[in-house]
Motif scaffolding. Structure first.
Motif, PDB file in Angstrom:
ATOM      1  N   VAL A  23       0.852  -1.187   0.000  1.00  0.00           N
ATOM      2  CA  VAL A  23       0.000   0.000   0.000  1.00  0.00           C
ATOM      3  C   VAL A  23       0.890   1.240   0.000  1.00  0.00           C
ATOM      4  O   VAL A  23       1.800   1.354   0.827  1.00  0.00           O
ATOM      5  CB  VAL A  23      -0.938   0.024   1.218  1.00  0.00           C
ATOM      6  CG1 VAL A  23      -1.750   1.309   1.241  1.00  0.00           C
ATOM      7  CG2 VAL A  23      -1.862  -1.190   1.202  1.00  0.00           C
ATOM      8  N   VAL A  24       0.648   2.140  -0.939  1.00  0.00           N
ATOM      9  CA  VAL A  24       1.374   3.409  -0.991  1.00  0.00           C
ATOM     10  C   VAL A  24       0.479   4.474  -0.362  1.00  0.00           C
ATOM     11  O   VAL A  24      -0.624   4.725  -0.843  1.00  0.00           O
ATOM     12  CB  VAL A  24       1.734   3.795  -2.438  1.00  0.00           C
ATOM     13  CG1 VAL A  24       2.488   5.116  -2.469  1.00  0.00           C
ATOM     14  CG2 VAL A  24       2.560   2.688  -3.091  1.00  0.00           C
ATOM     15  N   SER A  25       0.956   5.068   0.746  1.00  0.00           N
ATOM     16  CA  SER A  25       0.157   6.040   1.497  1.00  0.00           C
ATOM     17  C   SER A  25       0.698   7.450   1.300  1.00  0.00           C
ATOM     18  O   SER A  25       1.864   7.645   0.962  1.00  0.00           O
ATOM     19  CB  SER A  25       0.161   5.684   2.984  1.00  0.00           C
ATOM     20  OG  SER A  25      -0.338   4.380   3.194  1.00  0.00           O
ATOM     21  N   ALA A  26      -0.180   8.426   1.538  1.00  0.00           N
ATOM     22  CA  ALA A  26       0.221   9.827   1.424  1.00  0.00           C
ATOM     23  C   ALA A  26       1.173  10.181   2.565  1.00  0.00           C
ATOM     24  O   ALA A  26       0.831   9.987   3.729  1.00  0.00           O
ATOM     25  CB  ALA A  26      -1.006  10.733   1.466  1.00  0.00           C
ATOM     26  N   PRO A  27       2.368  10.701   2.262  1.00  0.00           N
ATOM     27  CA  PRO A  27       3.329  11.034   3.324  1.00  0.00           C
ATOM     28  C   PRO A  27       2.997  12.346   4.026  1.00  0.00           C
ATOM     29  O   PRO A  27       3.499  12.604   5.114  1.00  0.00           O
ATOM     30  CB  PRO A  27       4.655  11.135   2.575  1.00  0.00           C
ATOM     31  CG  PRO A  27       4.265  11.568   1.197  1.00  0.00           C
ATOM     32  CD  PRO A  27       2.931  10.926   0.921  1.00  0.00           C
ATOM     33  N   ILE A  28       2.161  13.183   3.413  1.00  0.00           N
ATOM     34  CA  ILE A  28       1.831  14.500   3.969  1.00  0.00           C
ATOM     35  C   ILE A  28       0.365  14.811   3.665  1.00  0.00           C
ATOM     36  O   ILE A  28      -0.258  14.160   2.812  1.00  0.00           O
ATOM     37  CB  ILE A  28       2.714  15.613   3.357  1.00  0.00           C
ATOM     38  CG1 ILE A  28       2.574  15.609   1.819  1.00  0.00           C
ATOM     39  CG2 ILE A  28       4.160  15.467   3.762  1.00  0.00           C
ATOM     40  CD1 ILE A  28       3.285  16.751   1.132  1.00  0.00           C
ATOM     41  N   ASN A  29      -0.175  15.789   4.361  1.00  0.00           N
ATOM     42  CA  ASN A  29      -1.483  16.320   3.988  1.00  0.00           C
ATOM     43  C   ASN A  29      -1.294  17.141   2.712  1.00  0.00           C
ATOM     44  O   ASN A  29      -0.497  18.082   2.685  1.00  0.00           O
ATOM     45  CB  ASN A  29      -2.041  17.212   5.095  1.00  0.00           C
ATOM     46  CG  ASN A  29      -2.309  16.447   6.374  1.00  0.00           C
ATOM     47  OD1 ASN A  29      -2.715  15.296   6.337  1.00  0.00           O
ATOM     48  ND2 ASN A  29      -2.075  17.074   7.505  1.00  0.00           N
ATOM     49  N   SER A  55       4.081  22.553  -3.108  1.00  0.00           N
ATOM     50  CA  SER A  55       4.602  23.916  -2.976  1.00  0.00           C
ATOM     51  C   SER A  55       4.907  24.281  -1.527  1.00  0.00           C
ATOM     52  O   SER A  55       5.947  24.878  -1.230  1.00  0.00           O
ATOM     53  CB  SER A  55       3.607  24.920  -3.572  1.00  0.00           C
ATOM     54  OG  SER A  55       2.347  24.815  -2.927  1.00  0.00           O
ATOM     55  N   GLU A  56       4.020  23.918  -0.587  1.00  0.00           N
ATOM     56  CA  GLU A  56       4.223  24.306   0.805  1.00  0.00           C
ATOM     57  C   GLU A  56       5.452  23.646   1.402  1.00  0.00           C
ATOM     58  O   GLU A  56       6.300  24.309   2.007  1.00  0.00           O
ATOM     59  CB  GLU A  56       2.979  23.950   1.631  1.00  0.00           C
ATOM     60  CG  GLU A  56       3.093  24.367   3.089  1.00  0.00           C
ATOM     61  CD  GLU A  56       1.833  24.060   3.884  1.00  0.00           C
ATOM     62  OE1 GLU A  56       1.878  24.180   5.122  1.00  0.00           O
ATOM     63  OE2 GLU A  56       0.815  23.697   3.251  1.00  0.00           O
ATOM     64  N   ILE A  57       5.573  22.334   1.204  1.00  0.00           N
ATOM     65  CA  ILE A  57       6.713  21.633   1.796  1.00  0.00           C
ATOM     66  C   ILE A  57       8.013  21.998   1.075  1.00  0.00           C
ATOM     67  O   ILE A  57       9.084  22.040   1.684  1.00  0.00           O
ATOM     68  CB  ILE A  57       6.482  20.108   1.797  1.00  0.00           C
ATOM     69  CG1 ILE A  57       7.537  19.437   2.680  1.00  0.00           C
ATOM     70  CG2 ILE A  57       6.520  19.528   0.400  1.00  0.00           C
ATOM     71  CD1 ILE A  57       7.270  17.976   2.941  1.00  0.00           C
ATOM     72  N   GLU A  58       7.930  22.298  -0.240  1.00  0.00           N
ATOM     73  CA  GLU A  58       9.133  22.736  -0.958  1.00  0.00           C
ATOM     74  C   GLU A  58       9.611  24.079  -0.426  1.00  0.00           C
ATOM     75  O   GLU A  58      10.816  24.303  -0.277  1.00  0.00           O
ATOM     76  CB  GLU A  58       8.846  22.820  -2.457  1.00  0.00           C
ATOM     77  CG  GLU A  58       8.827  21.464  -3.141  1.00  0.00           C
ATOM     78  CD  GLU A  58       8.468  21.564  -4.615  1.00  0.00           C
ATOM     79  OE1 GLU A  58       7.852  22.576  -5.010  1.00  0.00           O
ATOM     80  OE2 GLU A  58       8.814  20.638  -5.361  1.00  0.00           O
ATOM     81  N   THR A  59       8.671  24.983  -0.119  1.00  0.00           N
ATOM     82  CA  THR A  59       9.038  26.279   0.465  1.00  0.00           C
ATOM     83  C   THR A  59       9.699  26.081   1.826  1.00  0.00           C
ATOM     84  O   THR A  59      10.735  26.685   2.123  1.00  0.00           O
ATOM     85  CB  THR A  59       7.792  27.165   0.600  1.00  0.00           C
ATOM     86  OG1 THR A  59       7.219  27.389  -0.692  1.00  0.00           O
ATOM     87  CG2 THR A  59       8.152  28.509   1.231  1.00  0.00           C
TER      88      THR A  59
END
Length: 363
Positions: A23-29, A55-59
């Motif tokens: 199962v591949v799950s979302a690592p972030i919201n 964009s948010e986590i890249e920032t």
């Protein structure tokens, strides 16, 4: 009825599932912005499946990189400043040490002159005072250097710890960024994907399921009353439309739900061509073997395991009901403890419609 051997087993139901499924799950919201694959597609390891909004986590990641650069620069400046401060204090210490040697020589000279009568006691006392003050300043410098070193080491350790924590944070964000670019972890088949572009997904929410459809296992269940018949590595017989294949119990869930125990069976040949994902099949758990017993074929009549049963016995063109005591059984045969003799035959098909009769003529 004949004599022979029987395998003692209990039957249960199971479902064929892929042996390897991830199962591949979302690592972030985040939010799904692109979908590259469809259910049923073949995947190569590292191949993109879908893309999340980053964009948010890249920032945040770039900000942490800038913060790391600033912190590393401050650490270098602190090391240089500390090195210069201690170097300057050590030079002062060397000068003070040379002065102390000079004052020690002056003191010895005054004492010598005093002994010869050419000097005075006041001159000796002044020389002693200058010597002691110089020695005190030298001791102070030594202590100051030691304190400076200890303080600098503590400050450096604190900055290094802060930098180490920041490095771990950056590493974690880099890992999240890499995971957020959702890719297949192995060569497999995509069996599920959330393809709702624009939908919000929470951290840990299922995004995709990838499966290796070249090998399979069976997720099976059995009544809790048969718990003692389950053991890791126990042999089983898997009934397939193309024929029976052997296997072994691999995992057993110790917690029963609704009176049912769940366990996993792995076929000896997980890639058997008779296996397909989603198949509903029967599995026999083999937990014993008995030789030289009177036996009859298993059938509709043997429903509840060991105990007494009314069976239809063939007798000169008639089928007559008779009570027999049955022992253990398996998918092939059932042990007869009493009520039948070797060579007698019984009807193993469904005779429910003749339940009210004691005998039936056989055409």
């Amino acid at each position: 009825m004949t004599g022979g051997a029987i395998e003692i087993s209990v039957s249960c139901a199971g479902t064929v599932v892929p042996l390897l499924e991830e199962v591949v799950s979302a690592p972030i919201n985040s939010r799904i912005v692109e979908v590259y694959k469809n259910t049923g597609d073949s995947l190569r390891a590292g191949e993109p499946i879908l893309k999340l909004e980053l964009s948010e986590i890249e920032t945040q990641y770039r900000q942490k990189l800038d913060e790391r650069e600033m912190m590393a620069s401050k650490l270098v400046q602190l090391r240089v400043r500390t090195r210069n401060t201690i170097s300057e204090l050590e030079m002062q210490q060397q000068v003070a040490s040379m002065q102390l040697d000079q004052y020690a020589a002056d003191l010895e000279g005054e004492r010598y002159l005093h002994e010869l009568g050419a000097g005075t006691a006041d001159n000796v006392r002044r020389a002693e005072l200058v010597y002691k003050e110089s020695k005190y300043r030298l001791d102070q410098l030594a202590q100051k250097i030691e304190n400076e070193r200890s303080s600098a080491e503590a400050e450096l350790r604190l900055h290094e710890l802060e930098l180490s924590i920041l490095e771990k944070t950056i590493g974690e964000q880099a890992r999240l960024l890499n995971q957020a670019r959702v890719m297949s972890p192995r060569n497999a088949i995509l069996t599920f994907i959330n393809n709702q572009v624009g939908s919000q997904v929470g951290q840990g929410e299922r995004l995709a399921v990838i499966s290796d459809l070249s090998s399979y296992k069976i997720e099976a269940e059995v009544a809790e009353r048969h718990r003692e018949k389950l053991s890791y590595g126990a042999p089983v017989l898997i009934h397939l439309p193309v024929g029976d294949i052997p296997g072994r119990i691999q995992n057993i869930n110790p917690a029963a739900a609704g009176g049912v125990l769940n366990f996993t069976v792995v076929p000896d040949d997980p890639g058997s061509p008779g296996l397909a994902s989603g198949m509903k099949i029967d599995v026999d758990i083999i937990f014993g073997f008995r030789q030289d017993v009177l036996r009859v074929p298993n059938g509709k009549w043997y429903e509840y395991g060991r105990g007494d049963y009314m069976v239809w016995v063939m007798d000169e063109g008639m089928a007559v009901q008779r009570r027999v005591s049955a022992g253990d059984g398996g998918s092939g045969h059932v042990e007869i403890i009493s009520g039948l003799s070797e060579g007698e035959r019984i009807i193993i098909s469904d005779m429910e419609r003749f339940a009210g009769k004691k005998s039936v003529k056989i055409k």
